[in-house]
Structures are given as C-alpha cells and as structure tokens.
Motif scaffolding. Structure first.
Motif, PDB file in Angstrom:
ATOM      1  N   ARG A 107       0.859  -1.187   0.000  1.00  0.00           N
ATOM      2  CA  ARG A 107       0.000   0.000   0.000  1.00  0.00           C
ATOM      3  C   ARG A 107       0.886   1.225   0.000  1.00  0.00           C
ATOM      4  NH1 ARG A 107      -3.037   2.281   4.588  1.00  0.00           N
ATOM      5  NH2 ARG A 107      -2.659   0.355   5.733  1.00  0.00           N
ATOM      6  N   LEU A 108       0.682   2.108  -0.966  1.00  0.00           N
ATOM      7  CA  LEU A 108       1.479   3.326  -1.063  1.00  0.00           C
ATOM      8  C   LEU A 108       0.982   4.332  -0.039  1.00  0.00           C
ATOM      9  CD1 LEU A 108       3.742   4.742  -2.648  1.00  0.00           C
ATOM     10  CD2 LEU A 108       1.979   5.608  -4.203  1.00  0.00           C
ATOM     11  N   LEU A 109       1.844   4.697   0.906  1.00  0.00           N
ATOM     12  CA  LEU A 109       1.476   5.606   1.978  1.00  0.00           C
ATOM     13  C   LEU A 109       1.873   7.045   1.677  1.00  0.00           C
ATOM     14  CD1 LEU A 109       2.692   3.387   4.963  1.00  0.00           C
ATOM     15  CD2 LEU A 109       0.363   3.561   4.049  1.00  0.00           C
ATOM     16  N   ASP A 110       2.965   7.233   0.941  1.00  0.00           N
ATOM     17  CA  ASP A 110       3.441   8.578   0.634  1.00  0.00           C
ATOM     18  C   ASP A 110       4.269   8.540  -0.634  1.00  0.00           C
ATOM     19  OD1 ASP A 110       4.055  11.317   0.878  1.00  0.00           O
ATOM     20  OD2 ASP A 110       5.872  10.891   2.017  1.00  0.00           O
ATOM     21  N   PHE A 111       4.007   9.505  -1.511  1.00  0.00           N
ATOM     22  CA  PHE A 111       4.824   9.713  -2.706  1.00  0.00           C
ATOM     23  C   PHE A 111       4.981  11.212  -2.873  1.00  0.00           C
ATOM     24  CE2 PHE A 111       5.812  10.442  -7.093  1.00  0.00           C
ATOM     25  CZ  PHE A 111       6.605   9.370  -7.477  1.00  0.00           C
ATOM     26  N   SER A 112       6.179  11.718  -2.658  1.00  0.00           N
ATOM     27  CA  SER A 112       6.386  13.162  -2.683  1.00  0.00           C
ATOM     28  C   SER A 112       7.798  13.474  -3.159  1.00  0.00           C
ATOM     29  CB  SER A 112       6.141  13.770  -1.295  1.00  0.00           C
ATOM     30  OG  SER A 112       6.928  13.108  -0.311  1.00  0.00           O
ATOM     31  N   VAL A 113       7.991  14.706  -3.575  1.00  0.00           N
ATOM     32  CA  VAL A 113       9.308  15.198  -3.961  1.00  0.00           C
ATOM     33  C   VAL A 113       9.770  16.151  -2.863  1.00  0.00           C
ATOM     34  CG1 VAL A 113      10.651  16.458  -5.673  1.00  0.00           C
ATOM     35  CG2 VAL A 113       8.774  14.970  -6.405  1.00  0.00           C
ATOM     36  N   ILE A 114      10.926  15.853  -2.269  1.00  0.00           N
ATOM     37  CA  ILE A 114      11.394  16.626  -1.122  1.00  0.00           C
ATOM     38  C   ILE A 114      12.884  16.946  -1.266  1.00  0.00           C
ATOM     39  CG2 ILE A 114       9.704  15.520   0.400  1.00  0.00           C
ATOM     40  CD1 ILE A 114      12.125  13.931   1.595  1.00  0.00           C
ATOM     41  N   THR A 115      13.324  17.888  -0.451  1.00  0.00           N
ATOM     42  CA  THR A 115      14.752  18.114  -0.271  1.00  0.00           C
ATOM     43  C   THR A 115      15.205  17.197   0.855  1.00  0.00           C
ATOM     44  OG1 THR A 115      14.564  20.416  -0.960  1.00  0.00           O
ATOM     45  CG2 THR A 115      16.529  19.797   0.296  1.00  0.00           C
ATOM     46  N   PRO A 116      16.125  16.284   0.599  1.00  0.00           N
ATOM     47  CA  PRO A 116      16.473  15.284   1.618  1.00  0.00           C
ATOM     48  C   PRO A 116      17.265  15.888   2.768  1.00  0.00           C
ATOM     49  CG  PRO A 116      17.945  15.081  -0.248  1.00  0.00           C
ATOM     50  CD  PRO A 116      16.918  16.105  -0.636  1.00  0.00           C
ATOM     51  N   ALA A 117      17.226  15.193   3.897  1.00  0.00           N
ATOM     52  CA  ALA A 117      18.067  15.558   5.039  1.00  0.00           C
ATOM     53  C   ALA A 117      19.530  15.432   4.630  1.00  0.00           C
ATOM     54  CB  ALA A 117      17.764  14.644   6.223  1.00  0.00           C
ATOM     55  N   PRO A 118      20.419  16.222   5.242  1.00  0.00           N
ATOM     56  CA  PRO A 118      21.840  16.204   4.854  1.00  0.00           C
ATOM     57  C   PRO A 118      22.454  14.810   4.853  1.00  0.00           C
ATOM     58  CG  PRO A 118      21.409  18.055   6.307  1.00  0.00           C
ATOM     59  CD  PRO A 118      20.141  17.248   6.262  1.00  0.00           C
ATOM     60  N   ARG A 119      22.094  13.980   5.822  1.00  0.00           N
ATOM     61  CA  ARG A 119      22.665  12.633   5.894  1.00  0.00           C
ATOM     62  C   ARG A 119      22.281  11.802   4.667  1.00  0.00           C
ATOM     63  NH1 ARG A 119      20.818   7.716   8.347  1.00  0.00           N
ATOM     64  NH2 ARG A 119      18.914   8.801   8.936  1.00  0.00           N
ATOM     65  N   ILE A 120      21.026  11.931   4.231  1.00  0.00           N
ATOM     66  CA  ILE A 120      20.560  11.176   3.067  1.00  0.00           C
ATOM     67  C   ILE A 120      21.166  11.749   1.789  1.00  0.00           C
ATOM     68  CG2 ILE A 120      18.510  10.561   1.723  1.00  0.00           C
ATOM     69  CD1 ILE A 120      16.950  10.527   4.360  1.00  0.00           C
ATOM     70  N   ALA A 121      21.233  13.082   1.699  1.00  0.00           N
ATOM     71  CA  ALA A 121      21.845  13.721   0.534  1.00  0.00           C
ATOM     72  C   ALA A 121      23.303  13.298   0.384  1.00  0.00           C
ATOM     73  CB  ALA A 121      21.741  15.239   0.657  1.00  0.00           C
ATOM     74  N   GLN A 122      24.011  13.201   1.487  1.00  0.00           N
ATOM     75  CA  GLN A 122      25.407  12.781   1.443  1.00  0.00           C
ATOM     76  C   GLN A 122      25.527  11.340   0.961  1.00  0.00           C
ATOM     77  OE1 GLN A 122      27.425  12.996   5.208  1.00  0.00           O
ATOM     78  NE2 GLN A 122      29.445  12.695   4.322  1.00  0.00           N
ATOM     79  N   ALA A 123      24.652  10.456   1.466  1.00  0.00           N
ATOM     80  CA  ALA A 123      24.693   9.053   1.050  1.00  0.00           C
ATOM     81  C   ALA A 123      24.398   8.907  -0.441  1.00  0.00           C
ATOM     82  CB  ALA A 123      23.686   8.245   1.869  1.00  0.00           C
ATOM     83  N   LEU A 124      23.529   9.781  -0.970  1.00  0.00           N
ATOM     84  CA  LEU A 124      23.167   9.717  -2.391  1.00  0.00           C
ATOM     85  C   LEU A 124      24.056  10.604  -3.257  1.00  0.00           C
ATOM     86  CD1 LEU A 124      19.263   9.762  -2.046  1.00  0.00           C
ATOM     87  CD2 LEU A 124      20.706   7.815  -2.645  1.00  0.00           C
ATOM     88  N   ARG A 125      25.036  11.279  -2.630  1.00  0.00           N
ATOM     89  CA  ARG A 125      25.990  12.160  -3.322  1.00  0.00           C
ATOM     90  C   ARG A 125      25.275  13.250  -4.107  1.00  0.00           C
ATOM     91  NH1 ARG A 125      29.387   7.182  -5.924  1.00  0.00           N
ATOM     92  NH2 ARG A 125      29.905   6.113  -3.974  1.00  0.00           N
ATOM     93  N   LEU A 126      24.341  13.912  -3.439  1.00  0.00           N
ATOM     94  CA  LEU A 126      23.563  14.976  -4.063  1.00  0.00           C
ATOM     95  C   LEU A 126      24.079  16.346  -3.627  1.00  0.00           C
ATOM     96  CD1 LEU A 126      19.957  13.535  -3.579  1.00  0.00           C
ATOM     97  CD2 LEU A 126      21.438  13.336  -5.596  1.00  0.00           C
ATOM     98  N   SER A 127      23.867  17.336  -4.501  1.00  0.00           N
ATOM     99  CA  SER A 127      24.197  18.704  -4.138  1.00  0.00           C
ATOM    100  C   SER A 127      23.091  19.272  -3.253  1.00  0.00           C
ATOM    101  CB  SER A 127      24.343  19.558  -5.401  1.00  0.00           C
ATOM    102  OG  SER A 127      23.074  19.702  -6.034  1.00  0.00           O
ATOM    103  N   ASN A 128      23.294  20.491  -2.778  1.00  0.00           N
ATOM    104  CA  ASN A 128      22.342  21.105  -1.839  1.00  0.00           C
ATOM    105  C   ASN A 128      20.957  21.302  -2.425  1.00  0.00           C
ATOM    106  OD1 ASN A 128      24.317  21.226   0.106  1.00  0.00           O
ATOM    107  ND2 ASN A 128      24.940  23.324  -0.413  1.00  0.00           N
ATOM    108  N   PHE A 129      20.857  21.427  -3.748  1.00  0.00           N
ATOM    109  CA  PHE A 129      19.578  21.793  -4.350  1.00  0.00           C
ATOM    110  C   PHE A 129      18.895  20.634  -5.074  1.00  0.00           C
ATOM    111  CE2 PHE A 129      22.332  25.556  -4.289  1.00  0.00           C
ATOM    112  CZ  PHE A 129      21.561  26.389  -3.473  1.00  0.00           C
TER     113      PHE A 129
END
Length: 263
Positions: A113-135
């Motif tokens: 069951r899909l509970l949430d589907f959204s586009v967000i700015t990730p928390a710094p820890r998640i952004a770092q793990a995914l090697r994403l820039s700030n934006f």
C-alpha cells in the motif's frame, strides 16, 4: 485441542527449578512447535485447560502466552483462542533483490500500500549518502509491504529525482510493483550492490498501527544505500521489519589471504 493437551500432558513443570514456571511452560510449547508436534494453525489449549493441566495460576499462563506471542510463535484471534503461527520467513543479506522478488521466491503473495509519494529536499545525511548537491531533490516513497495480505514491513525509499524522471505513483500502485524492476525495465538502470546496517528498534505508535503489532514490540530496522554498476547511488532505504515474522541470515566467506597456515 485435545491433541495439544495430550502432547502437553506428557510433560511436567519442575517447581524446584531456577526457571520461572511461566518460562518452563512457554518452553514446553515452543519445543512442541519447533519439533513439528504442533503444526501451524493448531489451536492451543485455553487458559482454563492449562491451569487445570499444570495446576498453575491464570497469570502464569498469560505470562507464558505473552512470551510466545512476542516470539512470533503463536497468534491470538479474539473470541476464538490462541493458534500456532507459521514459521518466520528467512531473509538473506547476501543478495540484492526486492521485497516482491523475495516474497514470490518464498511462495508468498506480495502486496503493498502506497502511503506517501512526494518530492522533497532530503536531510543532509541522506543527501550525502546519495551524493547529491544542496539543491537536488529526491522522490520519497513510503510503502506498507504485505505478504498474503498480512503487514510485514514499512519501506521508505529516497530516489534521486534526476535519475528517474517522470516516476509516478501509478508505477508503484501497479499489481506486484517492484521498485527494482522499475529501475531496470523503465529506466534501463543496472543495479549492482548495496550496503545495509541492521539494528533493533522499538515500535512507535505509527508502526504499531500499520504493522499490527503490540505497543513497544521489538522490530528490525534495515537501513542503507543501493548502487548502480557505476557505483552511482540510486536509493537510500529504510525498512522496518516485524521481528516476529522475519529472521535474517548472513553468509560470510573467508578470503584466502585471511587464512593462516597451520603450524
């Protein structure tokens, strides 16, 4: 019912033992279950029958049953009684596969069951793990995973938006939808490896409601990153499993250069 009573009647409780009586009773029942003497779906004797069988108090019986419930060995049906549960599903940490693929392999009907589907700015820890820039943003996908229509796990995935353009809720609401299959078939992405950490957690109200477990039940959190063949992170994932339905196995190999010569 009579069969369970008969099997238990061959056992006795040692009142001189250092083990509490409730624990001895739970062990007797657990041994019968694990030895195959009591099959999944078999009904256990009632509280009154166990009290009479072993000359023990109602509170002692309830403590034993609570222990078995928390261990995932039995389940209760209101007004009907207590029954032997199906065995825990083995879940290996040595392969990279989806929940849908694993449940199908185990002969269970996967669902979700899909509970949430959204586009967000990730928390710094998640952004770092995914090697994403700030934006850079991610898809946050939260799903309740089912096996044979029974809640099994809460899965939250964070996917870099630029790697999966036009990903939609419809992709994940399709029958037997698998995120890994979407990566491979819709986007032509080749999965390679993952890094995971496993730790015990206590169920919060949110997990209690969705996973249908008792308050403060012990759960298993599996958290980490999934990579493509270029070692590009594609997913940061957090999965909370019911510990009464899963047991994790780890396969380890000793590398040749780690072996020491016998003297």
């Amino acid at each position: 019912m009579v069969d369970a009573l008969t099997k238990l009647g061959k056992s006795h409780l040692d009142r001189r033992s250092f083990k509490p009586i409730y624990f001895q009773l739970s062990e007797l029942i657990q041994n019968l279950i694990e030895d195959g003497e009591l099959s999944p779906g078999a009904q256990l004797p009632s509280e009154r029958e166990l009290m009479g069988q072993f000359d023990i108090s109602r509170n002692t019986v309830r403590l034993a049953m609570d222990y078995l419930l928390k261990a995932g060995l039995v389940y209760r049906l209101p007004t009907k009684g207590t029954f032997v549960a199906s065995g825990k599903m083995p879940y290996g940490l040595y392969g990279l596969s989806s929940f849908t693929e694993d449940m199908t392999h185990l002969g269970r009907k996967p669902g979700g069951r899909l509970l949430d589907f959204s586009v967000i700015t990730p928390a710094p820890r998640i952004a770092q793990a995914l090697r994403l820039s700030n934006f850079q943003q991610v898809f946050k996908i939260e799903r309740l995973r089912l096996a044979d229509d029974e809640p099994m796990a809460l899965n939250t995935s964070y996917i870099p938006e630029h790697l999966c353009p036009n990903l939609s809720p419809a992709d994940l609401e399709a029958k037997n939808a698998s995120l890994y299959a979407i990566f491979e078939k819709k986007y032509g992405l080749m999965l390679w490896r993952s890094e995971r950490v496993v730790e015990p957690v206590i169920a919060r109200d949110y997990e209690v409601e969705l996973l249908e477990v008792s308050p403060r039940s012990s759960l298993l959190l599996v958290e980490g990153t999934t990579y493509l063949v270029e070692d590009q992170p594609i997913e940061y994932v957090k999965v909370i499993y019911r510990s009464d339905r899963f047991q994790f196995s780890i396969h380890a190999l000793r590398r040749p250069n780690q072996r020491t010569e016998e003297s």
